[in-house]
Design an enzyme around this catalytic site. Structure first.
Site, PDB file in Angstrom:
ATOM      1  N   CYS A 100       0.833  -1.212   0.000  1.00  0.00           N
ATOM      2  CA  CYS A 100       0.000   0.000   0.000  1.00  0.00           C
ATOM      3  C   CYS A 100       0.863   1.254   0.000  1.00  0.00           C
ATOM      4  O   CYS A 100       1.618   1.503   0.944  1.00  0.00           O
ATOM      5  CB  CYS A 100      -0.906  -0.053   1.235  1.00  0.00           C
ATOM      6  SG  CYS A 100      -1.727   1.489   1.644  1.00  0.00           S
ATOM      7  N   CYS A 156       0.193   3.647   2.888  1.00  0.00           N
ATOM      8  CA  CYS A 156       0.729   3.051   4.123  1.00  0.00           C
ATOM      9  C   CYS A 156       2.226   3.319   4.222  1.00  0.00           C
ATOM     10  O   CYS A 156       2.738   3.643   5.303  1.00  0.00           O
ATOM     11  CB  CYS A 156       0.484   1.542   4.155  1.00  0.00           C
ATOM     12  SG  CYS A 156      -1.247   1.059   4.135  1.00  0.00           S
TER      13      CYS A 156
END
Length: 146
Positions: free
Chosen positions: A73, A76
């Site tokens: 991600c 993230c």
């Protein structure tokens, strides 16, 4: 199962109360505890290994920020330095849940997208945010619940 979790939570609370009583009886200062620093929080994020581990972390610390993330991600990855800084510089414990490795935990935390951040105060979820958040916002939420 919830009864055993509730029983364990009660045992942890009783143990903490007893430790505080002993510190008072020994004449130790509780200034750090009164300032929200009763239990030293780790300076690095805690990698959650299972539901029991998450429950222990949430019960051990007054304020816990749980980061539900995935290695693939992008947001993230962008949030990672902020998460590490919050662990090092705030009174909150920071826990990380890999949503690929712990899908059931992520589901129970309400993580439908990543990153999802869940803030716990006194063992209860008080805030849930989806998407990358700026450091100031997260510091403010932690301070509000500390």
């Amino acid at each position: 199962m919830s009864e055993s979790i509730d029983d364990e939570r009660q045992r942890i609370r009783e143990r903490k109360k007893q430790e505080l009583r002993e510190r008072l009886e020994n004449g130790e200062s509780l200034d750090a505890a009164d300032a929200g620093e009763g239990v030293d929080t780790p300076d690095e994020p805690i990698a959650i290994t299972g539901q029991g581990h998450l429950d222990e972390v949430v019960e051990e610390y007054d304020v816990v920020l749980v980061d539900c993330y995935a290695d693939w991600c992008g947001p993230c990855q962008m949030l990672e330095p902020t998460i590490e800084a919050l662990a090092a510089e705030t009174d909150a414990a920071v826990a990380k849940v890999d949503v690929d490795a712990h899908q059931r935990i992520a589901q129970q935390l309400g993580a439908r997208g990543v990153p999802t951040l869940v803030l716990y105060a006194d063992g209860q979820p008080v805030e849930r945010m989806v998407g990358a958040q700026d450091r100031g916002t997260l510091e403010g939420l932690i301070a509000q619940h500390a």
